[in-house]
Design a protein around this motif. Structure first.
Motif, PDB file in Angstrom:
ATOM      1  N   LEU A  33      47.496 118.235-104.455  1.00 38.46           N
ATOM      2  CA  LEU A  33      46.202 117.625-104.733  1.00 38.46           C
ATOM      3  C   LEU A  33      45.884 116.701-103.570  1.00 38.46           C
ATOM      4  O   LEU A  33      46.700 115.853-103.203  1.00 38.46           O
ATOM      5  N   LEU A  34      44.720 116.894-102.994  1.00 29.63           N
ATOM      6  CA  LEU A  34      44.314 116.071-101.854  1.00 29.63           C
ATOM      7  C   LEU A  34      43.383 114.964-102.363  1.00 29.63           C
ATOM      8  O   LEU A  34      42.382 115.236-103.024  1.00 29.63           O
TER       9      LEU A  34
ATOM     10  N   LEU B  22      42.142 126.356 -97.685  1.00 29.84           N
ATOM     11  CA  LEU B  22      43.567 126.624 -97.863  1.00 29.84           C
ATOM     12  C   LEU B  22      43.851 127.632 -98.967  1.00 29.84           C
ATOM     13  O   LEU B  22      44.738 128.464 -98.823  1.00 29.84           O
ATOM     14  N   GLY B  23      43.139 127.531-100.074  1.00 25.33           N
ATOM     15  CA  GLY B  23      43.381 128.473-101.172  1.00 25.33           C
ATOM     16  C   GLY B  23      43.625 127.788-102.499  1.00 25.33           C
ATOM     17  O   GLY B  23      43.497 126.571-102.624  1.00 25.33           O
ATOM     18  N   PRO B  24      43.997 128.599-103.505  1.00 28.00           N
ATOM     19  CA  PRO B  24      44.048 128.100-104.889  1.00 28.00           C
ATOM     20  C   PRO B  24      45.104 127.040-105.165  1.00 28.00           C
ATOM     21  O   PRO B  24      45.006 126.325-106.166  1.00 28.00           O
ATOM     22  N   LYS B  25      46.108 126.933-104.318  1.00 30.41           N
ATOM     23  CA  LYS B  25      47.141 125.915-104.584  1.00 30.41           C
ATOM     24  C   LYS B  25      46.754 124.550-104.046  1.00 30.41           C
ATOM     25  O   LYS B  25      47.558 123.615-104.072  1.00 30.41           O
ATOM     26  N   ALA B  26      45.553 124.423-103.486  1.00 35.52           N
ATOM     27  CA  ALA B  26      45.080 123.130-102.985  1.00 35.52           C
ATOM     28  C   ALA B  26      43.866 122.719-103.805  1.00 35.52           C
ATOM     29  O   ALA B  26      42.889 123.467-103.907  1.00 35.52           O
TER      30      ALA B  26
ATOM     31  N   LYS C  16      38.294 123.442-108.634  1.00 30.18           N
ATOM     32  CA  LYS C  16      38.958 122.625-107.627  1.00 30.18           C
ATOM     33  C   LYS C  16      39.285 121.206-108.096  1.00 30.18           C
ATOM     34  O   LYS C  16      39.660 120.357-107.291  1.00 30.18           O
ATOM     35  N   LEU C  17      39.103 120.949-109.380  1.00 29.90           N
ATOM     36  CA  LEU C  17      39.484 119.624-109.879  1.00 29.90           C
ATOM     37  C   LEU C  17      40.957 119.663-110.283  1.00 29.90           C
ATOM     38  O   LEU C  17      41.305 120.200-111.336  1.00 29.90           O
ATOM     39  N   GLY C  18      41.803 119.091-109.446  1.00 25.09           N
ATOM     40  CA  GLY C  18      43.238 119.103-109.740  1.00 25.09           C
ATOM     41  C   GLY C  18      43.624 118.017-110.729  1.00 25.09           C
ATOM     42  O   GLY C  18      44.568 118.164-111.484  1.00 25.09           O
ATOM     43  N   GLY C  19      42.889 116.929-110.712  1.00 23.08           N
ATOM     44  CA  GLY C  19      43.235 115.857-111.631  1.00 23.08           C
ATOM     45  C   GLY C  19      42.598 114.541-111.250  1.00 23.08           C
ATOM     46  O   GLY C  19      41.758 114.472-110.345  1.00 23.08           O
ATOM     47  N   PHE C  20      43.032 113.528-111.971  1.00 18.66           N
ATOM     48  CA  PHE C  20      42.502 112.174-111.783  1.00 18.66           C
ATOM     49  C   PHE C  20      43.605 111.196-111.454  1.00 18.66           C
ATOM     50  O   PHE C  20      44.719 111.332-111.960  1.00 18.66           O
TER      51      PHE C  20
ATOM     52  N   GLU D   9      45.147 125.475-119.341  1.00 14.82           N
ATOM     53  CA  GLU D   9      45.125 126.426-118.223  1.00 14.82           C
ATOM     54  C   GLU D   9      44.271 125.969-117.038  1.00 14.82           C
ATOM     55  O   GLU D   9      44.445 126.466-115.933  1.00 14.82           O
ATOM     56  N   THR D  10      43.380 125.000-117.243  1.00 19.38           N
ATOM     57  CA  THR D  10      42.617 124.510-116.087  1.00 19.38           C
ATOM     58  C   THR D  10      43.471 123.573-115.213  1.00 19.38           C
ATOM     59  O   THR D  10      43.116 123.304-114.070  1.00 19.38           O
ATOM     60  N   GLY D  11      44.559 123.077-115.773  1.00 19.89           N
ATOM     61  CA  GLY D  11      45.510 122.299-114.975  1.00 19.89           C
ATOM     62  C   GLY D  11      45.029 120.930-114.530  1.00 19.89           C
ATOM     63  O   GLY D  11      45.578 120.358-113.580  1.00 19.89           O
ATOM     64  N   VAL D  12      44.027 120.394-115.183  1.00 25.58           N
ATOM     65  CA  VAL D  12      43.555 119.058-114.787  1.00 25.58           C
ATOM     66  C   VAL D  12      44.595 118.017-115.225  1.00 25.58           C
ATOM     67  O   VAL D  12      44.925 117.920-116.405  1.00 25.58           O
ATOM     68  N   ALA D  13      45.113 117.268-114.263  1.00 30.30           N
ATOM     69  CA  ALA D  13      46.139 116.261-114.561  1.00 30.30           C
ATOM     70  C   ALA D  13      45.471 114.909-114.759  1.00 30.30           C
ATOM     71  O   ALA D  13      44.693 114.464-113.905  1.00 30.30           O
ATOM     72  N   PHE D  14      45.775 114.276-115.861  1.00 28.51           N
ATOM     73  CA  PHE D  14      45.204 112.956-116.159  1.00 28.51           C
ATOM     74  C   PHE D  14      46.255 111.907-115.821  1.00 28.51           C
ATOM     75  O   PHE D  14      47.155 111.638-116.607  1.00 28.51           O
TER      76      PHE D  14
END
Ligand code: RM4
Ligand code: MN
Length: 385
Positions: A174-175, A202-206, A233-237, A275-280
């Motif tokens: 996560l950037l 970069l792709g789906p892992k970023a 592309k929202l990896g989390g907060f 499954e959306t993988g958003v990390a809080f």
């Protein structure tokens, strides 16, 4: 109501190891009693937050603040305490070599050292079983002309690509972006657009991480959340709140309405689904308030905002919106925000065998008295430890 409760039960909020250590401003770090002396004790404190809230089962580490000899052992210690290790946060901002930057530094030697640290963080993820690497760079320049803005983007892209290629199966990074500080003229990843563009390439892992404290005053953060979620592309907060700059105050303390608006976009975009993988995650420091209850309060604030967001009558909202009923739509939204969800959350906790009021349960648990008595001697953890 059953759906709302199920969604609330499934939400996980990750607490940061550094919130349990001493912290302060650049003027003074105030030591508190009972503060952990090592990562093992930080995990024990984090386990308390989970024990009382039931929704904080993972803890983020910050390397090298949480450097240990054996990360697999640290992970198994966490498991024994009933928690797990979450995101690994890299730190390329506290070494003399990084005065002019880390991965964007003009010197290839310094860039190699910085990228080497990021790769080492992936090794740590392999050992702990963490799936998320969080990258924040303090890189930037203080004076116009100091360095080449565009070349710094090239260097950043090169380093990110190397780290991306090192990621294993099921791992991502996560950037994180931040408008300013410590660089005062130009920051190399200042905003979500910059972070997003690098991640798309970069792709789906970023993916992008939104630290709520890292925006200019008045920024519509929920728009950013809606946009990133829509693009996957929202990896989390990194949750916290700010009054002026990056104050790292308790999330929901400065502007609970903003937190509600953000959580509404999360709910709207399906971001609560696993499954959306958003990390809080929380990214906070408790400089003047006690740390464990500060974290409990913060977790509760996110949970309350989530409950309110889930209460929005989406059908009524959609109907009002499609009819162009401005005041009606706004009223549906505000009705949810103005609902007192505390009784619902108390009930939810009791259904899971927890005390209805986590703050009161912690205060009377005797844990603070125990750590204050036991944790004497040694070096208290803190920034730069
Ligand atoms: C930065 C950024 C990072 C956090 C450090 C301590 O401002 O928010 O996420 O790891 O602070
Ligand atoms: Mn952050």
């Amino acid at each position: 109501m059953t759906d709302i409760k199920a969604a609330l039960r499934a939400q996980h909020i990750e607490t940061p190891s550094w919130a349990y250590g001493n912290s302060g401003t650049r003027f003074k770090v105030f030591a508190q009693k009972g503060v952990p002396r090592d990562p093992y004790e930080k995990l024990a404190d984090a386990a308390q937050v989970h024990a009382h809230t039931g929704i904080a089962p993972t803890v983020a580490l910050h390397i090298p603040w949480d450097k240990v000899d054996d990360y697999a052992d640290l992970a198994s210690h966490a498991r024994d305490l009933g928690v797990g290790i979450g995101a690994i946060n890299s730190n390329v901002f506290q070494d003399d070599d990084y005065m002019l930057g880390s991965v964007t530094h003009p010197s290839a030697r310094v860039r190699r050292k910085a990228t080497g640290h990021l790769l080492e963080c992936v090794d740590i993820m392999d050992a702990t079983g963490s799936d998320t690497l969080k990258l924040w760079f303090s890189d930037g320049i203080n004076y116009p002309g100091q360095d080449d803005l565009r070349a710094r983007q090239d260097r950043l892209a090169e380093s990110l690509a190397e780290v991306y290629d090192r990621l294993g199966e099921g791992q991502r990074f996560l950037l994180e972006y931040k408008l300013f500080e410590p660089a005062f003229y130009a920051t190399d990843v200042p905003d979500w657009g910059t972070a997003y563009a690098h991640c798309v390439k970069l792709g789906p892992k970023a993916q992008v991480v939104v630290d709520t404290g890292h925006h200019a005053p008045g920024t519509n953060i929920e728009f950013i959340v809606a946009f990133l979620l829509r693009e996957g592309k929202l990896g989390g907060f990194d949750f916290n709140s700010r009054f002026y700059a990056d104050d790292d105050l308790m999330v929901g303390a400065a502007d609970p309405f903003q937190l509600f608006r953000i959580m509404f976009e999360v709910v709207r975009g399906g971001g609560l689904e696993a499954e959306t993988g958003v990390a809080f995650m929380l990214d906070q420091c408790h400089n003047i308030e006690p740390k464990i209850p500060g974290q409990i309060r913060s977790v509760m604030n996110v949970q309350e905002a989530t409950a309110k967001a889930l209460l929005v009558d989406r059908e009524a909202l959609a109907a009002a919106q499609s009819e162009g009923d401005v005041l009606g739509a706004n009223a549906v939204f505000m009705d949810a925000y103005n609902t007192d969800v505390r009784p619902l959350l108390a009930e939810l906790r009791e259904e899971s065998g927890l005390a209805p009021d986590p703050m009161a349960a912690y205060a009377t648990s005797g844990y603070f008295e125990k750590i204050a008595a036991e944790r004497v001697g040694g070096n208290q953890a803190g920034w730069g430890a």
